[in-house]
Design a protein around this motif. Structure first.
Motif, PDB file in Angstrom:
ATOM      1  N   VAL A 142      -0.966  -5.026   8.241  1.00 12.90           N
ATOM      2  CA  VAL A 142      -1.053  -4.565   6.846  1.00 12.90           C
ATOM      3  C   VAL A 142       0.339  -4.181   6.326  1.00 12.90           C
ATOM      4  O   VAL A 142       0.674  -4.444   5.169  1.00 12.90           O
ATOM      5  N   THR A 143       1.171  -3.621   7.199  1.00 12.53           N
ATOM      6  CA  THR A 143       2.507  -3.191   6.750  1.00 12.53           C
ATOM      7  C   THR A 143       3.411  -4.386   6.407  1.00 12.53           C
ATOM      8  O   THR A 143       4.428  -4.218   5.754  1.00 12.53           O
ATOM      9  N   GLN A 144       3.022  -5.598   6.866  1.00 13.14           N
ATOM     10  CA  GLN A 144       3.823  -6.788   6.538  1.00 13.14           C
ATOM     11  C   GLN A 144       3.747  -7.115   5.042  1.00 13.14           C
ATOM     12  O   GLN A 144       4.537  -7.888   4.523  1.00 13.14           O
ATOM     13  N   LEU A 145       2.769  -6.532   4.347  1.00 16.54           N
ATOM     14  CA  LEU A 145       2.642  -6.787   2.911  1.00 16.54           C
ATOM     15  C   LEU A 145       3.652  -5.949   2.109  1.00 16.54           C
ATOM     16  O   LEU A 145       3.763  -6.125   0.900  1.00 16.54           O
ATOM     17  N   LEU A 146       4.358  -5.032   2.802  1.00 20.35           N
ATOM     18  CA  LEU A 146       5.256  -4.107   2.096  1.00 20.35           C
ATOM     19  C   LEU A 146       6.704  -4.602   2.108  1.00 20.35           C
ATOM     20  O   LEU A 146       7.101  -5.348   3.010  1.00 20.35           O
ATOM     21  N   LYS A 147       7.454  -4.133   1.107  1.00 20.89           N
ATOM     22  CA  LYS A 147       8.908  -4.422   1.080  1.00 20.89           C
ATOM     23  C   LYS A 147       9.655  -3.129   1.416  1.00 20.89           C
ATOM     24  O   LYS A 147       9.110  -2.024   1.262  1.00 20.89           O
ATOM     25  N   ALA A 148      10.911  -3.273   1.820  1.00 18.28           N
ATOM     26  CA  ALA A 148      11.727  -2.072   2.079  1.00 18.28           C
ATOM     27  C   ALA A 148      11.772  -1.238   0.809  1.00 18.28           C
ATOM     28  O   ALA A 148      11.911  -1.784  -0.290  1.00 18.28           O
ATOM     29  N   GLY A 149      11.577   0.048   0.966  1.00 10.61           N
ATOM     30  CA  GLY A 149      11.602   0.939  -0.202  1.00 10.61           C
ATOM     31  C   GLY A 149      10.218   1.241  -0.740  1.00 10.61           C
ATOM     32  O   GLY A 149      10.019   2.244  -1.438  1.00 10.61           O
ATOM     33  N   ASP A 150       9.211   0.400  -0.447  1.00 12.78           N
ATOM     34  CA  ASP A 150       7.842   0.685  -0.895  1.00 12.78           C
ATOM     35  C   ASP A 150       7.352   1.977  -0.248  1.00 12.78           C
ATOM     36  O   ASP A 150       7.704   2.277   0.901  1.00 12.78           O
TER      37      ASP A 150
ATOM     38  N   ASN B 191       7.831   5.709  12.690  1.00  9.26           N
ATOM     39  CA  ASN B 191       8.993   5.022  13.250  1.00  9.26           C
ATOM     40  C   ASN B 191       9.443   3.840  12.401  1.00  9.26           C
ATOM     41  O   ASN B 191      10.633   3.575  12.292  1.00  9.26           O
ATOM     42  N   LEU B 192       8.501   3.116  11.784  1.00 17.34           N
ATOM     43  CA  LEU B 192       8.908   2.024  10.894  1.00 17.34           C
ATOM     44  C   LEU B 192       9.608   2.593   9.668  1.00 17.34           C
ATOM     45  O   LEU B 192      10.589   2.034   9.181  1.00 17.34           O
ATOM     46  N   ALA B 193       9.084   3.724   9.175  1.00 15.64           N
ATOM     47  CA  ALA B 193       9.709   4.357   8.000  1.00 15.64           C
ATOM     48  C   ALA B 193      11.120   4.841   8.370  1.00 15.64           C
ATOM     49  O   ALA B 193      12.064   4.651   7.606  1.00 15.64           O
ATOM     50  N   ASP B 194      11.256   5.428   9.569  1.00 14.82           N
ATOM     51  CA  ASP B 194      12.573   5.906  10.005  1.00 14.82           C
ATOM     52  C   ASP B 194      13.588   4.758  10.090  1.00 14.82           C
ATOM     53  O   ASP B 194      14.784   4.962   9.934  1.00 14.82           O
ATOM     54  N   LYS B 195      13.080   3.539  10.366  1.00 15.00           N
ATOM     55  CA  LYS B 195      13.995   2.387  10.461  1.00 15.00           C
ATOM     56  C   LYS B 195      14.185   1.700   9.107  1.00 15.00           C
ATOM     57  O   LYS B 195      14.805   0.637   9.025  1.00 15.00           O
TER      58      LYS B 195
ATOM     59  N   HIS C 141      11.773   0.357   7.061  1.00 12.34           N
ATOM     60  CA  HIS C 141      10.858  -0.733   6.674  1.00 12.34           C
ATOM     61  C   HIS C 141      10.103  -0.390   5.391  1.00 12.34           C
ATOM     62  O   HIS C 141       9.746  -1.263   4.627  1.00 12.34           O
ATOM     63  N   PHE C 142       9.801   0.872   5.207  1.00 18.33           N
ATOM     64  CA  PHE C 142       9.161   1.378   3.982  1.00 18.33           C
ATOM     65  C   PHE C 142       9.313   2.887   4.002  1.00 18.33           C
ATOM     66  O   PHE C 142       9.862   3.447   4.957  1.00 18.33           O
ATOM     67  N   ARG C 143       8.840   3.538   2.935  1.00 18.16           N
ATOM     68  CA  ARG C 143       8.873   5.005   2.932  1.00 18.16           C
ATOM     69  C   ARG C 143       7.461   5.505   3.196  1.00 18.16           C
ATOM     70  O   ARG C 143       6.487   4.826   2.869  1.00 18.16           O
TER      71      ARG C 143
ATOM     72  N   ASN D  61       5.069   6.537  -7.199  1.00 20.43           N
ATOM     73  CA  ASN D  61       4.842   5.090  -7.310  1.00 20.43           C
ATOM     74  C   ASN D  61       4.542   4.402  -5.963  1.00 20.43           C
ATOM     75  O   ASN D  61       5.238   3.464  -5.572  1.00 20.43           O
ATOM     76  N   PRO D  62       3.489   4.851  -5.244  1.00 15.29           N
ATOM     77  CA  PRO D  62       3.188   4.250  -3.936  1.00 15.29           C
ATOM     78  C   PRO D  62       2.654   2.820  -4.066  1.00 15.29           C
ATOM     79  O   PRO D  62       2.097   2.459  -5.097  1.00 15.29           O
ATOM     80  N   LYS D  63       2.829   2.065  -2.997  1.00 14.20           N
ATOM     81  CA  LYS D  63       2.344   0.676  -2.997  1.00 14.20           C
ATOM     82  C   LYS D  63       1.119   0.504  -2.088  1.00 14.20           C
ATOM     83  O   LYS D  63       0.392  -0.463  -2.189  1.00 14.20           O
ATOM     84  N   LEU D  64       0.942   1.447  -1.146  1.00 13.41           N
ATOM     85  CA  LEU D  64      -0.204   1.345  -0.236  1.00 13.41           C
ATOM     86  C   LEU D  64      -0.750   2.738   0.050  1.00 13.41           C
ATOM     87  O   LEU D  64       0.002   3.643   0.423  1.00 13.41           O
TER      88      LEU D  64
END
Ligand code: PLP
Length: 397
Positions: free
Chosen positions: A88-96, A114-118, A120-122, A141-144
């Motif tokens: 599901v997280t693959q649908l997101l862009k960096a910064g989402d 951990n993905l947020a820390d790297k 990948h998204f917020r 303005n969340p995306k998910l």
């Protein structure tokens, strides 16, 4: 009489998934296609399947069955529940921005954190029953929006319909982890969700012999995007795991009936016990999510959590003396399990996050199997008595 899928009940859809699908020999149950690849019928003429990462007939039967049961437009069967979450997280862009529950499953918390820390998204972990925290989160303005209801391990309930309406007003996708209830007890798409996620390791397979996951899209567009990413990342499930899970799915509805009897009986027993501080289950009228659960679920669910009145030694003695409950992390199998979330499923959360989520060190979570409920209660009874005996012996020393 012939009935269409649309008119059949969920138990029938689950039993009939893939039955009589074999065109070659007329096998009643579907064959297992282990082949990793498939021949082209001629130059530049692939058949329906070419490579098992992208598509496999056995896995597709399970995907169709779960999509039908949830009322979606298509599903991806993944190698684990966590890879379903990752998909599901693959649908997101960096910064989402993702809004997730502060008390979600520990593995989901760890992945998002951990993905947020790297980058990948917020991520924002919020108490989704706190209207002020939610309002604040949605102003960013969340995306998910990630929903897990009932939550693991405290079985908190959130209103999927209310949250989905709010999310859609902000053009935000809604994903619901439906692992704890399965489509038999809860239909997130009917309540407004866009994506449904399962750890099929649990009730859907039901026999504690497969680790797997599923992601179902409400629209064809979402289902296609999810399928594309699943192939791209390479997280689709093996044919054999899919075969076993399809076999487990056939008895889901029948298993849930016995799980439900056992839950009701054990709950009654725990609620009156003097060595229990607190019992968590949405069927209890005082449970804060009771009314929402009554409205949005067709069953209250079959996990129970409770706080044992005592310290770490009491917890250890209680767990060690149980014979009918295995000390293990998973849930949803035919056998009863007991888990200590603080040292097991939620050990990946730091102690502060655990405290914020309300997961105390005396909390125990039980996954009731389909054994005889009398045997389970006798076992619990003996364990409580053992804790008392140990205390007396300790005091005497
Ligand atoms: N979601 C929930 C609610 C879970 O309880 C779990 C595992 O316990 C998962 C996702 C992850 O699933 P898996 O262990 O199959 O990777």
């Amino acid at each position: 009489m012939t009935t269409t899928k649309e008119t059949c009940s969920a138990s029938t859809v689950a039993v009939k998934a893939g039955i009589e699908a074999d065109k070659a020999y007329g096998a009643v149950t579907p064959p297992l296609y282990l082949s990793s690849n498939y021949t082209f019928s001629d130059f530049a003429e692939p058949r329906q399947y070419d490579y098992s990462r992208s598509g496999n007939p056995t896995r597709d039967l399970l995907a169709d069955a779960l999509s039908d049961l949830e009322g979606g437009s298509g599903a991806v069967i993944t190698s684990t529940g966590m890879s379903a979450v990752l998909l599901v997280t693959q649908l997101l862009k960096a910064g989402d921005l993702v809004i997730a529950p502060h008390d979600c499953y520990g593995g989901t918390y760890r992945l998002f954190r951990n993905l947020a820390d790297k980058g990948h998204f917020r991520i924002l972990f919020v108490d989704q029953n706190d209207p002020i925290a939610l309002q604040d989160a949605f102003s960013h303005n969340p995306k998910l929006l990630w929903i897990e209801t009932p939550s693991n391990p405290l079985l908190r309930i959130v209103d999927i319909q209310k949250l989905s309406t709010l999310a859609h007003q902000h053009h935000c996708l809604v994903a619901v982890d439906n692992t704890f209830l399965t489509p038999i007890y809860q239909k997130p798409f009917e309540l407004g969700a866009d994506i449904v996620v399962h750890s099929t390791t649990k009730y859907i397979n039901g026999h504690s012999d497969v680790v797997g996951g599923a992601v179902i899209g409400k629209t064809e567009e979402l289902a296609e995007q999810l399928k594309w990413w699943a192939n791209c990342v390479g997280i689709t499930a093996s044919p054999f795991d899919s075969f076993l899970t399809l076999r487990g799915l056939r008895t889901l509805s029948a298993r849930l009936k016995q799980h439900e009897i056992n839950t009701k009986d054990v709950l009654e027993y725990l609620l009156q016990h003097s060595q229990v501080d607190k019992v968590y289950h949405p069927s209890i009228e005082q449970h804060p999510g009771h009314l929402i659960a009554k409205h949005q679920q067709s069953g209250f669910g079959i996990m129970i959590s409770f706080e044992l009145a005592g310290d770490e030694l009491d917890i250890k003695n209680f767990i060690r003396s149980l014979n009918q409950f295995s000390l293990a992390e998973s849930l949803g199998g035919v056998e009863s399990l007991i888990c200590h979330p603080a040292s097991m499923t939620h050990a990946a959360m730091d102690p502060e996050a655990r405290q914020t989520a309300g997961i105390k060190s005396n909390l125990l979570r039980v996954s009731l199997g389909i054994e005889d409920s009398g045997d389970l209660i006798s076992d619990l009874d003996r364990a409580f008595q053992y804790v008392n005996q140990c205390r007396i012996t300790q005091q005497a020393v």
